[in-house]
Write a protein that holds these residues in place. Structure first.
Motif, PDB file in Angstrom:
ATOM      1  N   GLY A  83       1.124  -1.257   0.060  1.00  0.00           N
ATOM      2  CA  GLY A  83       0.120  -0.061   0.028  1.00  0.00           C
ATOM      3  C   GLY A  83       0.841   1.138  -0.037  1.00  0.00           C
ATOM      4  N   THR A  84       0.292   2.328  -0.421  1.00  0.00           N
ATOM      5  CA  THR A  84       0.981   3.892  -0.807  1.00  0.00           C
ATOM      6  C   THR A  84       0.138   4.408   0.201  1.00  0.00           C
ATOM      7  N   SER A  85       0.801   5.357   1.155  1.00  0.00           N
ATOM      8  CA  SER A  85       0.055   6.163   1.954  1.00  0.00           C
ATOM      9  C   SER A  85      -0.670   7.335   1.311  1.00  0.00           C
ATOM     10  N   VAL A  86      -1.688   7.675   1.298  1.00  0.00           N
ATOM     11  CA  VAL A  86      -2.409   8.827   0.568  1.00  0.00           C
ATOM     12  C   VAL A  86      -3.230   9.525   1.526  1.00  0.00           C
ATOM     13  N   ASP A  87      -3.799  10.887   1.115  1.00  0.00           N
ATOM     14  CA  ASP A  87      -4.441  11.940   1.926  1.00  0.00           C
ATOM     15  C   ASP A  87      -5.764  11.125   2.674  1.00  0.00           C
ATOM     16  N   VAL A  88      -5.805  11.210   3.870  1.00  0.00           N
ATOM     17  CA  VAL A  88      -7.083  10.686   4.717  1.00  0.00           C
ATOM     18  C   VAL A  88      -8.356  11.266   4.092  1.00  0.00           C
ATOM     19  N   GLN A  89      -8.563  12.897   4.228  1.00  0.00           N
ATOM     20  CA  GLN A  89      -9.786  13.071   3.561  1.00  0.00           C
ATOM     21  C   GLN A  89     -10.244  13.064   2.376  1.00  0.00           C
ATOM     22  N   THR A  90      -9.093  13.125   1.321  1.00  0.00           N
ATOM     23  CA  THR A  90      -9.514  13.082   0.148  1.00  0.00           C
ATOM     24  C   THR A  90      -9.951  11.654  -0.401  1.00  0.00           C
ATOM     25  N   ASN A  91      -9.055  10.780   0.205  1.00  0.00           N
ATOM     26  CA  ASN A  91      -9.233   9.272  -0.296  1.00  0.00           C
ATOM     27  C   ASN A  91     -10.398   8.387   0.579  1.00  0.00           C
ATOM     28  N   CYS A  92      -9.939   8.346   1.819  1.00  0.00           N
ATOM     29  CA  CYS A  92     -10.870   7.596   2.759  1.00  0.00           C
ATOM     30  C   CYS A  92     -12.117   8.277   3.206  1.00  0.00           C
ATOM     31  N   VAL A  93     -12.234   9.427   3.918  1.00  0.00           N
ATOM     32  CA  VAL A  93     -13.276  10.221   4.243  1.00  0.00           C
ATOM     33  C   VAL A  93     -14.373  10.369   3.136  1.00  0.00           C
ATOM     34  N   THR A  94     -14.032  11.113   2.163  1.00  0.00           N
ATOM     35  CA  THR A  94     -14.669  11.562   1.087  1.00  0.00           C
ATOM     36  C   THR A  94     -15.411  10.248   0.325  1.00  0.00           C
ATOM     37  N   ASN A  95     -14.789   9.109   0.364  1.00  0.00           N
ATOM     38  CA  ASN A  95     -15.221   7.894  -0.319  1.00  0.00           C
ATOM     39  C   ASN A  95     -16.189   7.196   0.794  1.00  0.00           C
ATOM     40  N   GLY A  96     -16.202   7.689   1.870  1.00  0.00           N
ATOM     41  CA  GLY A  96     -17.229   6.926   2.609  1.00  0.00           C
ATOM     42  C   GLY A  96     -16.690   5.756   3.476  1.00  0.00           C
ATOM     43  N   ILE A  97     -15.350   5.525   3.467  1.00  0.00           N
ATOM     44  CA  ILE A  97     -14.802   4.314   3.950  1.00  0.00           C
ATOM     45  C   ILE A  97     -14.599   4.410   5.618  1.00  0.00           C
ATOM     46  N   ALA A  98     -15.122   3.567   6.176  1.00  0.00           N
ATOM     47  CA  ALA A  98     -15.320   3.600   7.750  1.00  0.00           C
ATOM     48  C   ALA A  98     -13.948   3.182   8.296  1.00  0.00           C
ATOM     49  N   ILE A  99     -13.638   3.566   9.563  1.00  0.00           N
ATOM     50  CA  ILE A  99     -12.250   3.361  10.198  1.00  0.00           C
ATOM     51  C   ILE A  99     -12.323   2.015  10.396  1.00  0.00           C
ATOM     52  N   GLY A 100     -11.073   1.294   9.885  1.00  0.00           N
ATOM     53  CA  GLY A 100     -11.040  -0.198   9.987  1.00  0.00           C
ATOM     54  C   GLY A 100     -11.428  -0.705   8.839  1.00  0.00           C
ATOM     55  N   GLY A 101     -12.132  -0.072   7.803  1.00  0.00           N
ATOM     56  CA  GLY A 101     -12.578  -0.812   6.683  1.00  0.00           C
ATOM     57  C   GLY A 101     -11.998  -0.524   5.330  1.00  0.00           C
ATOM     58  N   THR A 102     -12.490  -1.015   4.249  1.00  0.00           N
ATOM     59  CA  THR A 102     -11.802  -0.962   2.949  1.00  0.00           C
ATOM     60  C   THR A 102     -12.793  -0.487   1.978  1.00  0.00           C
ATOM     61  N   GLY A 103     -12.572   0.088   1.035  1.00  0.00           N
ATOM     62  CA  GLY A 103     -13.455   0.463  -0.260  1.00  0.00           C
ATOM     63  C   GLY A 103     -12.904   0.935  -1.223  1.00  0.00           C
ATOM     64  N   VAL A 104     -13.434   1.264  -2.306  1.00  0.00           N
ATOM     65  CA  VAL A 104     -13.159   1.754  -3.575  1.00  0.00           C
ATOM     66  C   VAL A 104     -12.567   3.271  -3.422  1.00  0.00           C
ATOM     67  N   CYS A 105     -11.459   3.714  -3.987  1.00  0.00           N
ATOM     68  CA  CYS A 105     -11.146   5.273  -3.779  1.00  0.00           C
ATOM     69  C   CYS A 105     -10.479   5.636  -5.141  1.00  0.00           C
TER      70      CYS A 105
END
Length: 105
Positions: A83-105
């Motif tokens: 994995g490559t570290s990316v911006d939390v807000q842009t890639n995880c929060v905006t895409n609705g990925i829950a903490i501890g979860g995975t999703g398309v980003c």
């Protein structure tokens, strides 16, 4: 008698394997303890699509930097290894990925 020896051997092998896993987890906890933030979330992106022209990415949202470093040390998931570290807000929060979860980003 041979059956009993087989059962005892199997039990010993399983016991030693579980102890090795515990040592690995302890080593990972010890080695990452001083170098990580317990409060900073981390978003890790992994390319999952085969098409290089239009790649598909999957992100994993870690509660903290420490959880990511533990995963990376143990090498249990492809996020920890590749994995490559990316911006939390842009890639995880905006895409609705829950903490501890995975999703398309």
């Amino acid at each position: 008698m041979k059956f009993l020896a087989l059962i005892i051997s199997t039990f010993l092998i399983l016991s030693l394997a579980s102890q090795m896993e515990a040592r690995k987890r302890f080593y990972c906890l010890w080695s990452t303890k001083r170098t990580c933030s317990k409060s900073t979330p981390r978003c890790i992106r992994l390319q999952t699509g085969v098409d290089n022209a239009m790649p598909t990415y999957t992100c994993k949202y870690y509660r903290s930097d420490c959880q990511y470093l533990l995963d990376s040390c143990k090498g249990e998931t492809s996020f920890g290894l590749l994995g490559t570290s990316v911006d939390v807000q842009t890639n995880c929060v905006t895409n609705g990925i829950a903490i501890g979860g995975t999703g398309v980003c």
